[in-house]
Design an enzyme around this catalytic site. Structure first.
Site, PDB file in Angstrom:
ATOM      1  N   THR B  49      74.174  68.779  28.193  1.00 26.40           N
ATOM      2  CA  THR B  49      72.753  68.762  27.855  1.00 26.40           C
ATOM      3  C   THR B  49      71.965  68.697  29.156  1.00 26.40           C
ATOM      4  OG1 THR B  49      70.991  67.704  26.578  1.00 26.40           O
ATOM      5  CG2 THR B  49      72.727  66.248  27.405  1.00 26.40           C
ATOM      6  N   GLU B  50      70.934  69.542  29.261  1.00 24.51           N
ATOM      7  CA  GLU B  50      70.304  69.784  30.565  1.00 24.51           C
ATOM      8  C   GLU B  50      69.588  68.558  31.127  1.00 24.51           C
ATOM      9  OE1 GLU B  50      68.567  72.657  28.350  1.00 24.51           O
ATOM     10  OE2 GLU B  50      66.476  72.196  28.780  1.00 24.51           O
ATOM     11  N   ASN B  51      69.285  67.583  30.262  1.00 25.17           N
ATOM     12  CA  ASN B  51      68.654  66.375  30.784  1.00 25.17           C
ATOM     13  C   ASN B  51      69.663  65.429  31.426  1.00 25.17           C
ATOM     14  OD1 ASN B  51      69.358  66.312  27.974  1.00 25.17           O
ATOM     15  ND2 ASN B  51      68.404  64.315  27.790  1.00 25.17           N
ATOM     16  N   GLY B  52      70.917  65.867  31.579  1.00 27.36           N
ATOM     17  CA  GLY B  52      71.809  65.143  32.461  1.00 27.36           C
ATOM     18  C   GLY B  52      73.016  64.479  31.861  1.00 27.36           C
ATOM     19  N   SER B  91      72.270  68.667  37.222  1.00 31.01           N
ATOM     20  CA  SER B  91      72.463  69.319  35.933  1.00 31.01           C
ATOM     21  C   SER B  91      72.208  70.825  36.033  1.00 31.01           C
ATOM     22  CB  SER B  91      71.509  68.698  34.903  1.00 31.01           C
ATOM     23  OG  SER B  91      71.730  69.242  33.638  1.00 31.01           O
TER      24      SER B  91
END
Lengths: 217, 213
Positions: B49-52, B91
């Site tokens: 997930t791109e938020n880390g 990320s």
């Protein structure tokens, strides 16, 4: 590095016209108490760099609602609960620089790491690369992206020690570590300040050198 | 070929079937999120997930809800054993650096040449928002698009060239729709599978040259 007694003390001296980097992905990692203190403090004509442009009526949305922000630099302003920004934007009362999320993070990383600019493959051939220098390297096209440097960073984290070493919690980390490196003055709010030596040095995410002020909220 | 168009869940299951064992995968916001429900635990797929976070688990319920643990859609989620957290710069380095095997994105339009438009309708009153879409589109080794084949007005969304503002150029490998699956190859668009329609019917309705797979 200074441990502050209050959020008000932590945001002292932020000047009108500053560029303020504000951490958080939605509300996760959003330094709400520091933003509330900044609203009280009164600095205006700000450029705010943050992934989103506020959720609901608190935090960044509250700062926007007060009319303190001249320009937003962000990747994803439009959300189901971004009515404050939406209204300002539609009325032409706020400027928007839309930046792909990875370029946003990397531009701040570059600022913090002393990199003058970098070539990114992201956005090539899209409206967000229009007017920017491009270069072909090894058969692939890249677009030149410049650093984003902050006067101030407001970061929401989990714990700090009295030297300013910082740890985060889960996905609330997001933009905090990179923003902490990219501002002249980095202000971190945490849930708890612990004694020097109480954080495992192997676990420290933002080393103290990047941190100027810490406040427990 | 099957006799009826696919439901959203069946589309998600069809995408899940094509995700290789052990792949590192990012699922875009909206419909692509459904793909997670159709990945078997023993498929070894690791969700990014791109938020880390890597090895993100299912949606959080009840006491599991933690405001510090959300997905890219800002919904509360859970962690799986072997998960890891990292900052946003890292990320996106994972995407641009070519470490992500597959991403699944929604789209307004995809061109026969693999261009994707999914972030902005270009309408004057629309507030543009791009998030991580442009980084994902050019970063993942394979970009799958999941969308309906026709817009509400009946116009095809698989087009000779996109009319909406682009997200990425020449990056889409495969398009999953409710009526067909298309491979976008250097030699053209190949129809891999049809559901409730025929190759001839698609060739009739689409403005792009097709080949039967």
């Amino acid at each position: 590095m200074r441990i502050c007694e209050s959020a008000a003390e932590a945001v002292e001296g932020i000047e009108d016209g500053s560029t303020v980097l504000i951490g958080g992905f939605g509300m996760a990692g959003m330094p709400v108490e520091l933003i509330d203190a900044l609203i009280e403090q009164g600095a205006t004509d700000l450029t705010v760099v943050s992934n989103n442009a506020g959720n609901g009526d608190t935090g960044l949305a509250a700062l926007l609602a007060k009319g303190r922000v001249r320009k937003m630099v962000c990747s994803f302003p439009r959300q189901h609960d971004s009515w404050v920004f939406d209204g300002l934007y539609r009325e032409g009362r706020i400027e928007l620089e839309l930046v792909p999320q990875g370029n946003l993070g990397e531009r701040m990383r570059a600022a913090g790491a002393g990199i003058g600019a970098f070539f990114s493959p992201t956005g090539v051939g899209t409206p967000l690369a229009e007017g920017k220098e491009t270069r072909e390297i090894d058969g692939r096209t890249y677009v030149l992206e410049l650093p984003i440097k902050g006067d101030v960073a407001l970061v929401g984290a989990h714990r700090a020690d009295r030297m300013g070493n910082v740890v985060y919690r889960k996905t609330a980390r997001n933009f905090g570590p990179v923003m902490a490196t990219a501002a002249t003055t980095t202000i971190v709010q945490v849930r708890e300040v612990v004694e020097i030596g109480d954080l495992d040095p192997e676990q420290v995410v933002t080393p103290s050198i990047y941190v100027d002020r810490v406040v427990a909220v | 070929m099957s006799s009826a168009a696919l439901t959203k869940d069946e589309m998600a299951a069809r995408v899940a079937r094509d995700i290789p064992y052990g792949a590192y995968v990012n699922l875009g916001i909206g419909q692509p999120t459904l793909v997670a429900d159709h990945l078997d635990a023993d498929a070894g797929v690791v969700l990014h997930t791109e938020n880390g976070m890597l090895n993100m688990g299912r949606a959080a319920v009840g006491d599991e809800v933690d405001p510090d643990l959300t997905n890219a859609g800002k919904q509360p989620v859970t962690e799986l054993p072997g998960s890891s957290y990292f900052d946003s710069a890292e990320s996106f380095a994972m995407m641009r650096g070519g470490h992500l095997d597959v991403c699944v994105l929604g789209a307004f339009q995809v061109s026969a040449g693999g261009d994707i438009a999914n972030w902005h309708t270009g309408a004057p009153d629309a507030i543009p928002a791009v998030g991580g879409a442009m980084d994902l589109a050019i970063g993942a080794k394979q970009v799958f698009v999941m969308m309906t084949l026709f817009a509400k007005d009946g116009s095809p969304k698989l087009v000779p060239s996109c009319t909406y503002p682009l997200t990425g150029v020449g990056c889409v490998a495969r398009v999953y729709t409710e009526v067909a699956v298309f491979d976008l190859t250097p030699d053209g668009v190949v129809v891999l599978d049809t559901f409730g329609t025929t190759y001839d019917e698609l060739a009739e309705r689409l403005d792009v040259p097709l080949t039967q797979g």
